[in-house]
Design a protein around this motif. Structure first.
Motif, PDB file in Angstrom:
ATOM      1  N   LYS A 265       0.841  -1.205   0.000  1.00  0.00           N
ATOM      2  CA  LYS A 265       0.000   0.000   0.000  1.00  0.00           C
ATOM      3  C   LYS A 265       0.874   1.252   0.000  1.00  0.00           C
ATOM      4  O   LYS A 265       0.624   2.199  -0.764  1.00  0.00           O
ATOM      5  CB  LYS A 265      -0.918  -0.015   1.230  1.00  0.00           C
ATOM      6  N   LEU A 266       1.891   1.270   0.842  1.00  0.00           N
ATOM      7  CA  LEU A 266       2.785   2.426   0.907  1.00  0.00           C
ATOM      8  C   LEU A 266       3.568   2.596  -0.393  1.00  0.00           C
ATOM      9  O   LEU A 266       3.769   3.708  -0.873  1.00  0.00           O
ATOM     10  CB  LEU A 266       3.754   2.275   2.090  1.00  0.00           C
ATOM     11  N   TRP A 267       3.981   1.468  -0.960  1.00  0.00           N
ATOM     12  CA  TRP A 267       4.790   1.526  -2.184  1.00  0.00           C
ATOM     13  C   TRP A 267       3.971   2.074  -3.354  1.00  0.00           C
ATOM     14  O   TRP A 267       4.447   2.929  -4.105  1.00  0.00           O
ATOM     15  CB  TRP A 267       5.340   0.147  -2.506  1.00  0.00           C
ATOM     16  N   THR A 268       2.778   1.568  -3.543  1.00  0.00           N
ATOM     17  CA  THR A 268       1.954   2.042  -4.657  1.00  0.00           C
ATOM     18  C   THR A 268       1.626   3.524  -4.510  1.00  0.00           C
ATOM     19  O   THR A 268       1.621   4.263  -5.497  1.00  0.00           O
ATOM     20  CB  THR A 268       0.653   1.225  -4.763  1.00  0.00           C
ATOM     21  N   LYS A 269       1.360   3.940  -3.292  1.00  0.00           N
ATOM     22  CA  LYS A 269       1.084   5.365  -3.071  1.00  0.00           C
ATOM     23  C   LYS A 269       2.319   6.209  -3.358  1.00  0.00           C
ATOM     24  O   LYS A 269       2.227   7.288  -3.953  1.00  0.00           O
ATOM     25  CB  LYS A 269       0.610   5.605  -1.635  1.00  0.00           C
ATOM     26  N   LYS A 270       3.466   5.704  -2.952  1.00  0.00           N
ATOM     27  CA  LYS A 270       4.705   6.434  -3.174  1.00  0.00           C
ATOM     28  C   LYS A 270       4.998   6.570  -4.665  1.00  0.00           C
ATOM     29  O   LYS A 270       5.387   7.642  -5.142  1.00  0.00           O
ATOM     30  CB  LYS A 270       5.861   5.704  -2.484  1.00  0.00           C
ATOM     31  N   CYS A 271       4.780   5.494  -5.398  1.00  0.00           N
ATOM     32  CA  CYS A 271       5.026   5.542  -6.838  1.00  0.00           C
ATOM     33  C   CYS A 271       4.048   6.485  -7.533  1.00  0.00           C
ATOM     34  O   CYS A 271       4.414   7.175  -8.488  1.00  0.00           O
ATOM     35  CB  CYS A 271       4.919   4.141  -7.439  1.00  0.00           C
ATOM     36  N   GLN A 272       2.811   6.500  -7.057  1.00  0.00           N
ATOM     37  CA  GLN A 272       1.813   7.383  -7.661  1.00  0.00           C
ATOM     38  C   GLN A 272       2.092   8.848  -7.358  1.00  0.00           C
ATOM     39  O   GLN A 272       1.965   9.715  -8.217  1.00  0.00           O
ATOM     40  CB  GLN A 272       0.419   7.008  -7.163  1.00  0.00           C
ATOM     41  N   ASP A 273       2.489   9.114  -6.134  1.00  0.00           N
ATOM     42  CA  ASP A 273       2.688  10.508  -5.715  1.00  0.00           C
ATOM     43  C   ASP A 273       4.052  11.068  -6.078  1.00  0.00           C
ATOM     44  O   ASP A 273       4.238  12.283  -6.098  1.00  0.00           O
ATOM     45  CB  ASP A 273       2.506  10.638  -4.200  1.00  0.00           C
ATOM     46  N   GLU A 274       5.029  10.147  -6.351  1.00  0.00           N
ATOM     47  CA  GLU A 274       6.409  10.575  -6.575  1.00  0.00           C
ATOM     48  C   GLU A 274       6.863  11.500  -5.445  1.00  0.00           C
ATOM     49  O   GLU A 274       7.433  12.572  -5.643  1.00  0.00           O
ATOM     50  CB  GLU A 274       6.560  11.281  -7.922  1.00  0.00           C
ATOM     51  N   SER A 275       6.604  11.023  -4.235  1.00  0.00           N
ATOM     52  CA  SER A 275       6.803  11.879  -3.067  1.00  0.00           C
ATOM     53  C   SER A 275       8.249  12.289  -2.862  1.00  0.00           C
ATOM     54  O   SER A 275       8.522  13.412  -2.424  1.00  0.00           O
ATOM     55  CB  SER A 275       6.283  11.156  -1.819  1.00  0.00           C
ATOM     56  N   ARG A 347      19.905  15.140   3.002  1.00  0.00           N
ATOM     57  CA  ARG A 347      19.037  14.032   3.392  1.00  0.00           C
ATOM     58  C   ARG A 347      17.999  13.749   2.308  1.00  0.00           C
ATOM     59  O   ARG A 347      17.727  12.603   1.963  1.00  0.00           O
ATOM     60  CB  ARG A 347      18.351  14.364   4.715  1.00  0.00           C
ATOM     61  N   ALA A 348      17.426  14.809   1.769  1.00  0.00           N
ATOM     62  CA  ALA A 348      16.429  14.623   0.708  1.00  0.00           C
ATOM     63  C   ALA A 348      17.047  13.996  -0.531  1.00  0.00           C
ATOM     64  O   ALA A 348      16.441  13.133  -1.170  1.00  0.00           O
ATOM     65  CB  ALA A 348      15.802  15.975   0.363  1.00  0.00           C
ATOM     66  N   LYS A 349      18.265  14.410  -0.863  1.00  0.00           N
ATOM     67  CA  LYS A 349      18.937  13.851  -2.033  1.00  0.00           C
ATOM     68  C   LYS A 349      19.250  12.371  -1.827  1.00  0.00           C
ATOM     69  O   LYS A 349      19.063  11.537  -2.724  1.00  0.00           O
ATOM     70  CB  LYS A 349      20.230  14.630  -2.295  1.00  0.00           C
ATOM     71  N   LYS A 350      19.676  11.997  -0.620  1.00  0.00           N
ATOM     72  CA  LYS A 350      19.980  10.606  -0.320  1.00  0.00           C
ATOM     73  C   LYS A 350      18.720   9.740  -0.389  1.00  0.00           C
ATOM     74  O   LYS A 350      18.739   8.627  -0.936  1.00  0.00           O
ATOM     75  CB  LYS A 350      20.606  10.505   1.083  1.00  0.00           C
ATOM     76  N   GLN A 351      17.616  10.243   0.164  1.00  0.00           N
ATOM     77  CA  GLN A 351      16.364   9.494   0.118  1.00  0.00           C
ATOM     78  C   GLN A 351      15.875   9.327  -1.313  1.00  0.00           C
ATOM     79  O   GLN A 351      15.343   8.274  -1.681  1.00  0.00           O
ATOM     80  CB  GLN A 351      15.314  10.211   0.966  1.00  0.00           C
ATOM     81  N   LEU A 352      16.070  10.355  -2.137  1.00  0.00           N
ATOM     82  CA  LEU A 352      15.656  10.262  -3.535  1.00  0.00           C
ATOM     83  C   LEU A 352      16.461   9.209  -4.275  1.00  0.00           C
ATOM     84  O   LEU A 352      15.904   8.403  -5.028  1.00  0.00           O
ATOM     85  CB  LEU A 352      15.820  11.627  -4.214  1.00  0.00           C
ATOM     86  N   TRP A 353      17.772   9.183  -4.059  1.00  0.00           N
ATOM     87  CA  TRP A 353      18.606   8.194  -4.729  1.00  0.00           C
ATOM     88  C   TRP A 353      18.273   6.783  -4.266  1.00  0.00           C
ATOM     89  O   TRP A 353      18.264   5.838  -5.069  1.00  0.00           O
ATOM     90  CB  TRP A 353      20.085   8.498  -4.482  1.00  0.00           C
ATOM     91  N   ARG A 354      17.980   6.630  -2.985  1.00  0.00           N
ATOM     92  CA  ARG A 354      17.633   5.298  -2.477  1.00  0.00           C
ATOM     93  C   ARG A 354      16.322   4.811  -3.089  1.00  0.00           C
ATOM     94  O   ARG A 354      16.208   3.667  -3.525  1.00  0.00           O
ATOM     95  CB  ARG A 354      17.516   5.339  -0.942  1.00  0.00           C
ATOM     96  N   TYR A 355      15.326   5.692  -3.099  1.00  0.00           N
ATOM     97  CA  TYR A 355      14.049   5.330  -3.712  1.00  0.00           C
ATOM     98  C   TYR A 355      14.221   5.013  -5.198  1.00  0.00           C
ATOM     99  O   TYR A 355      13.644   4.045  -5.717  1.00  0.00           O
ATOM    100  CB  TYR A 355      13.059   6.475  -3.520  1.00  0.00           C
ATOM    101  N   SER A 356      15.022   5.822  -5.894  1.00  0.00           N
ATOM    102  CA  SER A 356      15.230   5.610  -7.323  1.00  0.00           C
ATOM    103  C   SER A 356      15.855   4.248  -7.599  1.00  0.00           C
ATOM    104  O   SER A 356      15.497   3.569  -8.567  1.00  0.00           O
ATOM    105  CB  SER A 356      16.120   6.722  -7.899  1.00  0.00           C
ATOM    106  N   HIS A 357      16.795   3.834  -6.751  1.00  0.00           N
ATOM    107  CA  HIS A 357      17.434   2.523  -6.944  1.00  0.00           C
ATOM    108  C   HIS A 357      16.409   1.393  -6.889  1.00  0.00           C
ATOM    109  O   HIS A 357      16.342   0.554  -7.798  1.00  0.00           O
ATOM    110  CB  HIS A 357      18.503   2.302  -5.873  1.00  0.00           C
ATOM    111  N   TYR A 358      15.605   1.377  -5.825  1.00  0.00           N
ATOM    112  CA  TYR A 358      14.644   0.279  -5.668  1.00  0.00           C
ATOM    113  C   TYR A 358      13.528   0.366  -6.710  1.00  0.00           C
ATOM    114  O   TYR A 358      13.064  -0.667  -7.210  1.00  0.00           O
ATOM    115  CB  TYR A 358      14.062   0.281  -4.258  1.00  0.00           C
ATOM    116  N   TYR A 359      13.118   1.584  -7.040  1.00  0.00           N
ATOM    117  CA  TYR A 359      12.065   1.721  -8.051  1.00  0.00           C
ATOM    118  C   TYR A 359      12.556   1.253  -9.421  1.00  0.00           C
ATOM    119  O   TYR A 359      11.832   0.562 -10.154  1.00  0.00           O
ATOM    120  CB  TYR A 359      11.587   3.165  -8.138  1.00  0.00           C
ATOM    121  N   ASN A 360      13.781   1.625  -9.788  1.00  0.00           N
ATOM    122  CA  ASN A 360      14.315   1.223 -11.084  1.00  0.00           C
ATOM    123  C   ASN A 360      14.440  -0.297 -11.191  1.00  0.00           C
ATOM    124  O   ASN A 360      14.165  -0.878 -12.252  1.00  0.00           O
ATOM    125  CB  ASN A 360      15.673   1.883 -11.325  1.00  0.00           C
TER     126      ASN A 360
END
Length: 530
Positions: A265-275, A347-360
């Motif tokens: 649920k959290l993942w789908t919302k995150k992908c939809q919102d591009e939070s 911190r925001a840049k690190k979180q973005l890169w981490r999310y991008s890795h798993y999403y890709n």
């Protein structure tokens, strides 16, 4: 051949033929038909399809069990089961532990004989305590609880409750009486006034078997196929409806193991919102004080100008004039620079890169899954060519078995990346593990994840080869490779699930993160209700 086995010996795997011909799907893709008897319960299939025409029979199966045990009429049994959410075992347990009187009282059920009811209504004329009109006894109705009112008041009461969606448990009109009204009386009175409302009442009672029952759920297909699925075992499972839709029974979303329902649920919302992208924009841009568009600074000067023409201070975001030097803006001061702004940006840049890795990674494998779904037709063509060659071995089930194993395992691999994102991040388990424990468990999980990925890619590569055009000897070698890779991949999927359940989730004692167990044969196809 050793290149395909990931270090496993030929003798160990070559003679082990996979017997999987199951099916899985992602984003509406369908597999070949699965014709295997699954059973996690000794009593029979663990899930069944209940179609519209069999819904009444399925409901009566439950009703009959309660009627036989407690010697009740059907509408009384339904009142009990609606209150106990169609859990027959719970009804039996309450009856055994607390007795019949407590069981009935808690559910608002009054069971009185017709003789008792008739004797309580001694006169031919009744004064209704709602409208205070005197009516003939034939124009009034007495409920099981003993309260009697005129039919007109009863009917108005019932129609209001049904239209409000409360028809499953309509209580008596008497003050502080919580007894449930006899559904036969409700039906008879309402049908005389408004047959459409009476039909709605019957439909609500029928659908209560699904909507109030934790063991039964509507298929989430769109458009709705009209089927429901009933499970007999653990509600944390993944099932396939007769219409082909596969879903998680616990949350009714698409099948997503090894992700838990909350993770998915959290993942789908995150992908939809591009939070995370939005978060990065907020940290690295400032909003124009005039038009409120985000502005990114591309120079060293802290006086910036929006495309709308408004100049403002980058440090505080306040509107300014245009006169300035390299060090200051004329007539404007905004205090000292704060160190936490730089920390927030990093911190925001690190979180973005981490999310991008798993999403890709997730996106890459789901895309591969869609492309590999088209492989099925090409494999069928290869089988036709092989059958025409009259080879010594006429059994080519290893081709479809290999495809099914590839499809199922690729799906599991793709969902393992959202799992890893939340398992080893700060969203859900920030304080559940020390940093050292987190690193050890993450390395263990990623080692198994990468082994699985390597074997899946090898299996995909072998299946893509034009082996239908090869000599018989080369075909047999390909057969051994596909069988061995299918077996190894299946074992690695099992190990990955064992790692998740035993090493990662079990020590946390998080019931909200239970996952559907691994099924070597794939998502279970529900059998037809008899």
């Amino acid at each position: 051949m050793g290149d395909y086995y990931n270090g496993s010996s030929d003798d160990q795997y070559c003679d082990r033929v996979c017997d999987d011909d199951g099916e899985d799907s992602v984003d509406g893709l369908q597999d070949p038909e699965l014709e295997t008897d699954f059973s996690c319960c000794s009593k029979g299939p663990s899930c069944m399809v209940i179609r519209k025409e069999s819904l009444l029979a399925a409901q009566k199966e439950y009703l009959q069990r309660v009627m036989d045990l407690l010697s009740l009429k059907e509408h009384h049994a339904r009142t009990l089961l609606i209150y106990y959410r169609w859990d027959v075992d719970r009804v039996f347990n309450v009856f055994a532990d607390r007795g019949k009187a407590w069981l009935y009282s808690a559910a608002g059920l009054s069971v009185r004989s017709s003789e008792d009811l008739n004797s309580s209504q001694s006169s031919d004329e009744v004064t209704c305590q709602i409208c205070f009109e005197d009516v003939h006894a034939n124009e009034s109705t007495i409920m099981d609880c003993g309260h009697c009112f005129c039919n007109n008041c009863w009917t108005e009461h019932f129609i209001v409750k049904i239209n409000e969606g409360q028809s499953r448990r309509i209580t008596c009109m008497a003050h502080e009486c919580y007894a449930i009204c006899d559904e036969e009386n409700v039906r008879n009175l309402v049908s005389g006034r408004d047959p459409h409302v009476a039909e709605k009442f019957d439909r609500f009672l029928l659908e209560s078997y699904i909507e109030d029952n934790k063991k039964v759920k509507w298929c989430p297909s769109v458009p709705h196929c009209g089927n429901a699925i009933r499970v007999e075992c653990d509600e944390y499972c993944e099932v396939q409806c007769a219409c082909g839709v596969q879903f998680c029974f616990s949350c009714s979303s698409e099948a997503h193991s090894p992700c838990s329902c909350l993770m998915w649920k959290l993942w789908t919302k995150k992908c939809q919102d591009e939070s995370e992208t939005v978060n990065w924009i907020k940290v690295n841009t400032k909003y124009c004080p005039k038009c409120y568009k985000p502005v990114e600074k591309n120079g060293g000067c802290n006086l910036v100008r929006c495309v709308c023409g408004q100049p403002f201070c980058w440090l505080c975001g306040g509107a300014t004039g245009v006169s300035h030097t390299w060090n200051s803006i004329e007539g404007h001061t905004c205090g000292r620079y704060k160190e936490d702004e730089l920390e927030n940006a990093e911190r925001a840049k690190k979180q973005l890169w981490r999310y991008s890795h798993y999403y890709n990674q997730f996106k890459a494998h789901t895309d591969s899954l869609k492309l590999e779904a088209t492989l099925q037709d090409r494999l069928q063509q290869k089988i036709v060519i092989l059958e025409a060659k009259n080879l010594e071995s006429r059994d080519f089930s290893w081709v479809t078995d290999g495809f099914n194993r590839l499809f199922r395992s690729r799906r599991i691999l793709s969902y393992s990346y959202p799992f890893a994102y939340y398992m080893f991040g700060d969203d859900l388990f920030k304080n559940a593990m020390t940093q050292k424990e987190r690193e050890i468990k993450q390395n263990l999980f990623e080692d198994q994840q990468q082994q699985l990925q390597a074997n899946i890619e090898k299996l995909s590569m072998v299946l893509e080869q034009p082996f239908a055009d090869w000599e018989e000897r080369d075909v047999l070698n390909t057969r051994l490779q596909i069988i061995a890779l299918s077996t190894v991949t299946d074992n690695l999927c099992k190990k990955l699930y064992d790692c998740i359940e035993s090493d990662l989730l079990a020590p946390l004692e998080e019931a909200t993160h239970s996952i559907a167990p691994y099924r070597s044969m794939g998502v279970e196809k529900a059998s037809e209700f008899p």
